[in-house]
Design a protein around this motif. Structure first.
Motif, mmCIF file in Angstrom:
data_model
loop_
_atom_site.group_PDB
_atom_site.id
_atom_site.type_symbol
_atom_site.label_atom_id
_atom_site.label_comp_id
_atom_site.label_asym_id
_atom_site.label_seq_id
_atom_site.Cartn_x
_atom_site.Cartn_y
_atom_site.Cartn_z
ATOM 1 N N GLN A 43 0.851 -1.192 0.000
ATOM 2 C CA GLN A 43 0.000 0.000 0.000
ATOM 3 C C GLN A 43 0.884 1.239 0.000
ATOM 4 O O GLN A 43 1.673 1.448 0.914
ATOM 5 C CB GLN A 43 -0.916 0.002 1.212
ATOM 6 C CG GLN A 43 -2.011 -1.003 1.099
ATOM 7 C CD GLN A 43 -2.994 -0.893 2.243
ATOM 8 O OE1 GLN A 43 -2.928 0.023 3.041
ATOM 9 N NE2 GLN A 43 -3.899 -1.840 2.327
ATOM 10 N N ILE A 61 -1.282 6.520 -3.452
ATOM 11 C CA ILE A 61 -1.808 5.791 -4.612
ATOM 12 C C ILE A 61 -2.942 4.898 -4.150
ATOM 13 O O ILE A 61 -2.803 4.116 -3.224
ATOM 14 C CB ILE A 61 -0.706 4.977 -5.313
ATOM 15 C CG1 ILE A 61 0.369 5.923 -5.830
ATOM 16 C CG2 ILE A 61 -1.298 4.138 -6.429
ATOM 17 C CD1 ILE A 61 1.495 5.249 -6.546
ATOM 18 N N SER A 62 -4.059 5.002 -4.803
ATOM 19 C CA SER A 62 -5.261 4.259 -4.425
ATOM 20 C C SER A 62 -5.106 2.772 -4.699
ATOM 21 O O SER A 62 -4.409 2.349 -5.618
ATOM 22 C CB SER A 62 -6.456 4.807 -5.206
ATOM 23 O OG SER A 62 -7.582 4.005 -5.006
ATOM 24 N N VAL A 99 -7.250 1.136 -5.990
ATOM 25 C CA VAL A 99 -7.868 0.937 -7.309
ATOM 26 C C VAL A 99 -6.784 0.757 -8.374
ATOM 27 O O VAL A 99 -7.001 0.076 -9.371
ATOM 28 C CB VAL A 99 -8.802 2.127 -7.663
ATOM 29 C CG1 VAL A 99 -9.357 2.004 -9.058
ATOM 30 C CG2 VAL A 99 -9.921 2.227 -6.641
ATOM 31 N N PHE A 100 -5.614 1.321 -8.138
ATOM 32 C CA PHE A 100 -4.509 1.155 -9.084
ATOM 33 C C PHE A 100 -3.628 -0.042 -8.736
ATOM 34 O O PHE A 100 -3.177 -0.757 -9.620
ATOM 35 C CB PHE A 100 -3.639 2.413 -9.134
ATOM 36 C CG PHE A 100 -4.350 3.598 -9.701
ATOM 37 C CD1 PHE A 100 -4.844 3.588 -10.995
ATOM 38 C CD2 PHE A 100 -4.538 4.728 -8.945
ATOM 39 C CE1 PHE A 100 -5.515 4.677 -11.514
ATOM 40 C CE2 PHE A 100 -5.210 5.826 -9.449
ATOM 41 C CZ PHE A 100 -5.689 5.802 -10.739
ATOM 42 N N THR A 101 -3.371 -0.253 -7.452
ATOM 43 C CA THR A 101 -2.428 -1.302 -7.062
ATOM 44 C C THR A 101 -3.036 -2.707 -7.089
ATOM 45 O O THR A 101 -2.381 -3.649 -7.515
ATOM 46 C CB THR A 101 -1.837 -1.022 -5.673
ATOM 47 O OG1 THR A 101 -2.884 -0.901 -4.716
ATOM 48 C CG2 THR A 101 -0.994 0.231 -5.685
ATOM 49 N N ILE A 152 -3.093 -4.521 -10.539
ATOM 50 C CA ILE A 152 -1.738 -4.859 -10.992
ATOM 51 C C ILE A 152 -1.230 -6.087 -10.243
ATOM 52 O O ILE A 152 -0.655 -7.001 -10.843
ATOM 53 C CB ILE A 152 -0.793 -3.651 -10.812
ATOM 54 C CG1 ILE A 152 -1.198 -2.546 -11.784
ATOM 55 C CG2 ILE A 152 0.660 -4.056 -11.018
ATOM 56 C CD1 ILE A 152 -0.528 -1.211 -11.528
ATOM 57 N N TYR A 169 -8.141 -7.626 -15.227
ATOM 58 C CA TYR A 169 -7.830 -6.280 -14.734
ATOM 59 C C TYR A 169 -9.123 -5.497 -14.496
ATOM 60 O O TYR A 169 -9.268 -4.808 -13.482
ATOM 61 C CB TYR A 169 -6.937 -5.555 -15.744
ATOM 62 C CG TYR A 169 -6.332 -4.287 -15.207
ATOM 63 C CD1 TYR A 169 -5.099 -4.306 -14.575
ATOM 64 C CD2 TYR A 169 -6.988 -3.063 -15.334
ATOM 65 C CE1 TYR A 169 -4.540 -3.142 -14.087
ATOM 66 C CE2 TYR A 169 -6.439 -1.912 -14.840
ATOM 67 C CZ TYR A 169 -5.204 -1.952 -14.216
ATOM 68 O OH TYR A 169 -4.668 -0.798 -13.721
ATOM 69 N N THR A 178 -10.286 -4.072 -10.907
ATOM 70 C CA THR A 178 -10.452 -2.617 -10.822
ATOM 71 C C THR A 178 -11.865 -2.271 -10.371
ATOM 72 O O THR A 178 -12.059 -1.406 -9.514
ATOM 73 C CB THR A 178 -10.165 -1.949 -12.185
ATOM 74 O OG1 THR A 178 -8.845 -2.280 -12.590
ATOM 75 C CG2 THR A 178 -10.310 -0.449 -12.106
ATOM 76 N N ALA A 221 -12.704 -0.446 -6.865
ATOM 77 C CA ALA A 221 -13.455 0.817 -6.884
ATOM 78 C C ALA A 221 -14.692 0.727 -5.997
ATOM 79 O O ALA A 221 -15.024 1.680 -5.281
ATOM 80 C CB ALA A 221 -13.848 1.172 -8.314
ATOM 81 N N THR A 247 -9.006 9.970 -8.750
ATOM 82 C CA THR A 247 -8.819 8.556 -9.012
ATOM 83 C C THR A 247 -9.872 8.099 -10.010
ATOM 84 O O THR A 247 -9.613 7.323 -10.887
ATOM 85 C CB THR A 247 -8.931 7.740 -7.728
ATOM 86 O OG1 THR A 247 -7.987 8.220 -6.794
ATOM 87 C CG2 THR A 247 -8.684 6.275 -7.977
#
Length: 175
Positions: free
Chosen positions: A99, A103-104, A106-108, A111, A156, A160, A164, A175
């Motif tokens: 974490q 950066i949220s 939602v991005f990590t 990935i 993905y 995502t 979210a 974001t």
């Protein structure tokens, strides 16, 4: 998160994974499963207890999904059940450890999830590309994104969307 809530949510995630797989094929259940995993990763009191309970709840799931292997290779069936049960706790560990403050998730999270799926589906033991998050979208209109980026983009999208939804109240507008 209390222990009994952790156990019940881990079992619910496993049940959602079963429902998203054949013969049931409820694609939305895979998004719910990922929502539960992210929720566990964000709210469990300890990483080790979250990993243990998720691992234990995943074993019956993977043994059920690979039940047909039992007649061919009993010890292989046990082995594949244990092997596949490792991936969800590993995702929870990575989400908790990676974490980045600004950066949220939602991005990590997507990935990390797709990275683990690629590792499992392509690299380790020459890959095991069954039961990926994106394959649960078959039969839904959104599966058309797979024509652009294959099952990896579909996975993905699943993660995502789940991230979210989990962080909807906390996510910043940018974001």
């Amino acid at each position: 998160m209390k222990l009994w809530v952790l156990v019940l949510t881990a079992i619910a995630a496993a049940m959602c994974t079963v429902l998203s797989s054949a013969p049931y094929g409820f694609g939305i259940a895979t998004i719910i499963s990922v929502i539960i995993f992210i929720h566990i990763a964000l709210h469990a009191k300890s990483t080790s207890s979250a990993m243990v309970w998720v691992f234990l709840s995943q074993i019956p799931l993977w043994l059920w999904l690979h039940f047909w292997v039992k007649d061919v290779a009993f010890f292989g069936w046990i082995g594949i059940g244990l092997y596949m049960s490792i991936w969800a706790p590993l995702f929870i560990l990575l989400v908790r450890k990676v974490q980045i403050p600004r950066i949220s998730i939602v991005f990590t999270a997507p990935i990390l999830w797709v990275g683990l799926e690629c590792l499992r589906g392509i690299v380790i033991f020459d890959g095991y590309p069954w039961y990926l998050a994106g394959t649960a979208l078959l039969g839904l209109p959104i599966v058309a994104i797979a024509t652009i980026g294959s099952v990896w983009l579909a996975s993905y999208f699943v993660v995502t969307s789940a991230a979210a939804l989990v962080t909807a109240k906390e996510v910043r507008m940018w974001t």
